[in-house]
Design an enzyme around this catalytic site. Structure first.
Site, PDB file in Angstrom:
ATOM      1  N   TYR A   1       0.851  -1.264   0.091  1.00  0.00           N
ATOM      2  CA  TYR A   1      -0.041   0.162  -0.085  1.00  0.00           C
ATOM      3  C   TYR A   1       0.930   1.341  -0.203  1.00  0.00           C
ATOM      4  CZ  TYR A   1      -3.735  -2.985   1.751  1.00  0.00           C
ATOM      5  OH  TYR A   1      -4.660  -4.090   1.759  1.00  0.00           O
TER       6      TYR A   1
ATOM      7  N   HIS B   1     -12.153   2.677   6.982  1.00  0.00           N
ATOM      8  CA  HIS B   1     -10.918   2.001   6.573  1.00  0.00           C
ATOM      9  C   HIS B   1     -10.576   0.971   7.597  1.00  0.00           C
ATOM     10  CE1 HIS B   1     -10.061   5.171   3.318  1.00  0.00           C
ATOM     11  NE2 HIS B   1     -10.081   3.972   2.796  1.00  0.00           N
TER      12      HIS B   1
ATOM     13  N   ARG C   1      -6.514   7.066  -8.245  1.00  0.00           N
ATOM     14  CA  ARG C   1      -5.343   6.117  -8.012  1.00  0.00           C
ATOM     15  C   ARG C   1      -5.971   4.744  -8.251  1.00  0.00           C
ATOM     16  NH1 ARG C   1      -6.960   3.075  -2.955  1.00  0.00           N
ATOM     17  NH2 ARG C   1      -4.712   2.752  -2.595  1.00  0.00           N
TER      18      ARG C   1
ATOM     19  N   ASN D   1      -6.439   0.788  -7.272  1.00  0.00           N
ATOM     20  CA  ASN D   1      -6.471  -0.318  -6.312  1.00  0.00           C
ATOM     21  C   ASN D   1      -6.812  -1.820  -6.896  1.00  0.00           C
ATOM     22  OD1 ASN D   1      -6.202  -1.383  -3.204  1.00  0.00           O
ATOM     23  ND2 ASN D   1      -8.565  -1.540  -3.855  1.00  0.00           N
TER      24      ASN D   1
HETATM   25  C1  HEM Z   1     -12.382   9.138   0.198  1.00  0.00           C
HETATM   26  C2  HEM Z   1     -12.951   8.226  -0.480  1.00  0.00           C
HETATM   27  C3  HEM Z   1     -12.303   6.602   0.071  1.00  0.00           C
HETATM   28  C4  HEM Z   1     -13.470   5.807   0.179  1.00  0.00           C
HETATM   29  C5  HEM Z   1     -14.958   6.013   0.326  1.00  0.00           C
HETATM   30  C6  HEM Z   1     -12.974   4.475   0.494  1.00  0.00           C
HETATM   31  C7  HEM Z   1     -13.481   3.474   0.989  1.00  0.00           C
HETATM   32  C8  HEM Z   1     -12.962   2.408   1.280  1.00  0.00           C
HETATM   33  C9  HEM Z   1     -13.610   1.026   1.770  1.00  0.00           C
HETATM   34  C10 HEM Z   1     -15.062   0.906   1.866  1.00  0.00           C
HETATM   35  C11 HEM Z   1     -12.563   0.243   1.872  1.00  0.00           C
HETATM   36  C12 HEM Z   1     -12.750  -1.310   2.225  1.00  0.00           C
HETATM   37  C13 HEM Z   1     -12.777  -1.421   3.632  1.00  0.00           C
HETATM   38  C14 HEM Z   1     -13.230  -2.783   4.192  1.00  0.00           C
HETATM   39  O1  HEM Z   1     -12.517  -3.942   4.038  1.00  0.00           O
HETATM   40  O2  HEM Z   1     -14.233  -3.031   4.823  1.00  0.00           O
HETATM   41  C15 HEM Z   1     -11.279   0.655   1.504  1.00  0.00           C
HETATM   42  C16 HEM Z   1     -10.105  -0.047   1.373  1.00  0.00           C
HETATM   43  C17 HEM Z   1      -8.951   0.688   1.273  1.00  0.00           C
HETATM   44  N1  HEM Z   1      -8.680   1.905   0.657  1.00  0.00           N
HETATM   45 FE1  HEM Z   1     -10.201   3.535   0.587  1.00  0.00          FE
HETATM   46  N2  HEM Z   1     -11.464   4.679   0.293  1.00  0.00           N
HETATM   47  C18 HEM Z   1     -11.125   6.007  -0.009  1.00  0.00           C
HETATM   48  C19 HEM Z   1     -10.091   6.544  -0.606  1.00  0.00           C
HETATM   49  C20 HEM Z   1      -8.977   6.165  -0.300  1.00  0.00           C
HETATM   50  C21 HEM Z   1      -7.635   6.612  -0.605  1.00  0.00           C
HETATM   51  C22 HEM Z   1      -7.535   8.096  -1.131  1.00  0.00           C
HETATM   52  C23 HEM Z   1      -6.563   5.789  -0.365  1.00  0.00           C
HETATM   53  C24 HEM Z   1      -5.356   6.006  -0.513  1.00  0.00           C
HETATM   54  C25 HEM Z   1      -4.132   5.557   0.103  1.00  0.00           C
HETATM   55  C26 HEM Z   1      -7.157   4.429   0.195  1.00  0.00           C
HETATM   56  C27 HEM Z   1      -6.687   3.448   0.552  1.00  0.00           C
HETATM   57  C28 HEM Z   1      -7.409   1.977   0.584  1.00  0.00           C
HETATM   58  C29 HEM Z   1      -6.538   1.035   0.726  1.00  0.00           C
HETATM   59  C30 HEM Z   1      -5.116   0.691   0.495  1.00  0.00           C
HETATM   60  C31 HEM Z   1      -7.680  -0.018   1.091  1.00  0.00           C
HETATM   61  C32 HEM Z   1      -7.458  -1.717   1.032  1.00  0.00           C
HETATM   62  C33 HEM Z   1      -7.557  -2.020  -0.249  1.00  0.00           C
HETATM   63  C34 HEM Z   1      -7.297  -3.478  -0.455  1.00  0.00           C
HETATM   64  O3  HEM Z   1      -6.353  -4.129  -0.004  1.00  0.00           O
HETATM   65  O4  HEM Z   1      -8.170  -4.017  -1.368  1.00  0.00           O
HETATM   66  N3  HEM Z   1      -8.770   4.822   0.180  1.00  0.00           N
HETATM   67  N4  HEM Z   1     -11.417   2.069   0.971  1.00  0.00           N
END
Ligand code: HEM
Lengths: 200, 339
Positions: free
Chosen positions: B37, B193, B223, B225
């Site tokens: 990450y 998160h 970005r 993912n």
């Molecule tokens: C602001 C809008 C964003 C929303 C609504 C959002 C929402 C989410 C959600 C719901 C999850 C899944 C968590 C779970 O397992 O329940 C997630 C995972 C994650 N988010 Fe975000 N996120 C946002 C922005 C970002 C940004 C800008 C980053 C930048 C680093 C980020 C990094 C991550 C990472 C690293 C994961 C784990 C993903 C994986 O391993 O598949 N998120 N996010």
């Protein structure tokens, strides 16, 4: 109780402490939350107005209502059930002044029912002091059928709606006042992990 | 642009596949042989003709089939759209942004005409024409975010910005990688998160939030993912985990190429003008292992990334079939450079 890391949606509960700078104080407690109220009463009593609500619970260790009533300088309104207490609380909140501090104690289910009422008049979650008392029992939301199951004590609980065996994740929704419940044997139906009493 | 839309499914018989052009433009997310990450945020600027970021919103050959799949998911579970009452301005902001961008970028498919607040929206691929009054909820068949969200591929979350934080206060979510809108709606950045391992400890979330809070109107960011999915299934929600969970155990050395898919999310973030909120888009791209290995460099690199993947990330992403997939990919990795 999940893996090795702490899920940050899991609420952290503290011990109630009077806030000296408040304009008024509102204490709302249930069952074993009576103990938290008694601990508050042992601290330097505030100079501002205090309002108290107390809900009796048959599960509580002691009849805290009587002890509080005899000790508290302010009147604590005592209720036989949570619904009545919350209705009365709503009326009191209508003429609550800015700068009032809120103190809530009891089971987790109770704490979040109160938080919901407070939220409806614009009180932020961060501005409510919460002390978890008596039980770690959890309220669980089933993501599959949307039913709520109360008083879960084990790592896995049968859903009150769809009967699926739900693993209780530490992911907590303040909106629902409940933890996320997810079918534990979805990948291999019938194969359950060992089930432990983790929320006595 | 003269786009043809494929007839295909993302459930039951899973007839989804990518054309060679779609494989070519697939957003392969790894720029080195290992993955961890990071704050991989960059300006969402338009890129080469035909690429997935040529336009603000990418409409591709899967558009119609994805919108149909979305409609099925919403019919089975209307709560895949949830919005708190204070987000109505943000809903109109979102609708405006999407309609204006899509009609400008794909004039043959979408058309928007405005006479004052009287707007007419024409979506040719989906056969929709709607006349409505901008700002008047009663003039649309449903709330604005749900109305427009059904017509754009991907999931859309609206964020409210307050107390130096972001709150996920409304969304339409039908193709998520295993997170629940019903649970997460209303949560803060740190709360939603919460389940993610490691990222918090290495400071990724604090830095990303700080960056986002300063997001400027007209300067969106993006970005990538990624995760993996068994079968080309869009709806891998916790809600329907009992339906798709067992698929993870169906992977064998013989069917890896067909069944195992790399799923890449193009995430975009836009500041919204009236609400000062934000729109977060998660647009998913699926590619089967058979399709992926038609690019020898991707095959080698994915093999190496999976081999070195941190076990906590693998567990979080649910990659119980990782080792079978690595074995299958190994025949495409001769050990030479993947650059
Ligand atoms: C602001 C809008 C964003 C929303 C609504 C959002 C929402 C989410 C959600 C719901 C999850 C899944 C968590 C779970 O397992 O329940 C997630 C995972 C994650 N988010 Fe975000 N996120 C946002 C922005 C970002 C940004 C800008 C980053 C930048 C680093 C980020 C990094 C991550 C990472 C690293 C994961 C784990 C993903 C994986 O391993 O598949 N998120 N996010």
């Amino acid at each position: 109780m999940e893996r090795q890391y702490w899920i940050r949606s899991k609420p952290v509960y503290t011990s109630l402490l009077w806030h000296e700078k408040a304009t008024a104080h509102l204490v709302i407690a249930e069952g074993d939350g009576g103990m938290a109220v008694l601990k508050l009463l042992q601290q330097k009593y505030p100079t501002q107005q205090v309002n108290g609500f107390f809900v009796k619970s048959p599960n509580a260790l002691k009849n805290y209502a009587d002890i509080i009533s005899s000790l508290a300088p302010a009147e604590f309104k005592v209720f036989g059930n949570t619904t009545e207490a919350l209705n009365s609380l709503k009326i009191t909140l209508a003429d609550c002044c800015m700068g009032t501090c809120f103190y809530v104690a009891g089971s987790e289910g109770f704490i979040w029912q109160v938080a919901k009422v407070l939220a409806s008049v614009g009180v932020q979650d961060d501005d409510i002091d919460k002390e978890l008392c008596g039980t770690l029992a959890r309220t669980v939301y089933c993501v599959h059928c949307k039913a709520i199951t109360h008083d879960a004590h084990h790592s896995v609980v049968a859903c009150s709606g769809c009967q699926r065996q739900l693993f209780i994740r530490d992911h907590f929704s303040r909106r629902l006042g409940a933890y996320m419940g997810l079918m534990v044997d979805a990948e291999q139906p019938g194969i359950l992990p060992s089930i432990e009493e983790v929320y006595p | 642009m003269n786009q043809t839309f494929k007839k295909e499914t993302f459930r039951d018989d899973y007839t989804f596949s990518n054309s060679p052009e779609a494989v070519k433009r697939f957003p392969f997310p790894f720029h080195e042989d290992e993955y961890m990450y990071s704050v991989n945020i960059e300006p969402h600027v338009k890129t080469a003709v035909g690429s997935i970021t040529e336009f603000t919103f990418d409409i591709d050959e899967h558009y119609v089939a994805e919108c149909e799949d979305k409609a099925i998911t919403l019919a089975n579970d209307p709560q895949r759209y949830l919005c708190l009452p204070h987000m109505m301005d943000a809903q109109w902001d979102t609708l405006e942004l999407m309609m204006e961008s899509m009609s400008n970028d794909y004039p043959e498919q979408f058309n928007l005409t405005k006479e004052g607040d009287n707007w007419t929206w024409v979506n040719k691929p989906l056969g929709i024409t709607t006349k409505f009054v901008f700002g008047d909820e009663s003039s649309l068949p449903m709330e604005p975010l749900e109305y427009i969200g059904r017509q754009v591929q991907g999931d859309w979350v609206m964020l409210d910005q307050r107390d130096n934080n972001l709150f996920a206060d409304g969304a339409i979510v039908t193709s998520q990688a295993d997170w629940s809108l019903a649970i997460d709606v209303g949560m803060s950045w740190q709360e939603w998160h919460g389940p993610v391992p490691i990222a918090n400890e290495i400071g990724v979330f604090d830095r990303a939030l700080k960056y986002l809070l300063n997001l400027q109107l007209g300067s969106p960011v993006r970005r990538l993912n990624w995760t993996m999915t068994i079968n080309p299934r869009l709806d891998t929600s916790p809600e329907n985990y009992p339906i798709w969970g067992p698929d993870r155990l169906s992977v064998t050395p013989e069917n890896v190429g067909d069944k195992v898919h790399l799923r890449v999310e193009l995430q975009t973030l836009f500041r919204l003008p009236r609400s000062n909120g934000m729109l977060f888009g998660v647009r998913g791209y699926l590619i089967s292992m058979n399709e992926l290995v038609t690019n020898p460099l991707w095959a080698k690199r994915l093999h190496r990334v999976l081999k070195g993947l941190h076990p906590e990330l693998a567990e979080y992403k649910g990659l119980s079939y990782k080792d079978i997939t690595i074995d299958w990919l190994s025949k495409y990795d001769d050990g030479t450079s993947s650059e």
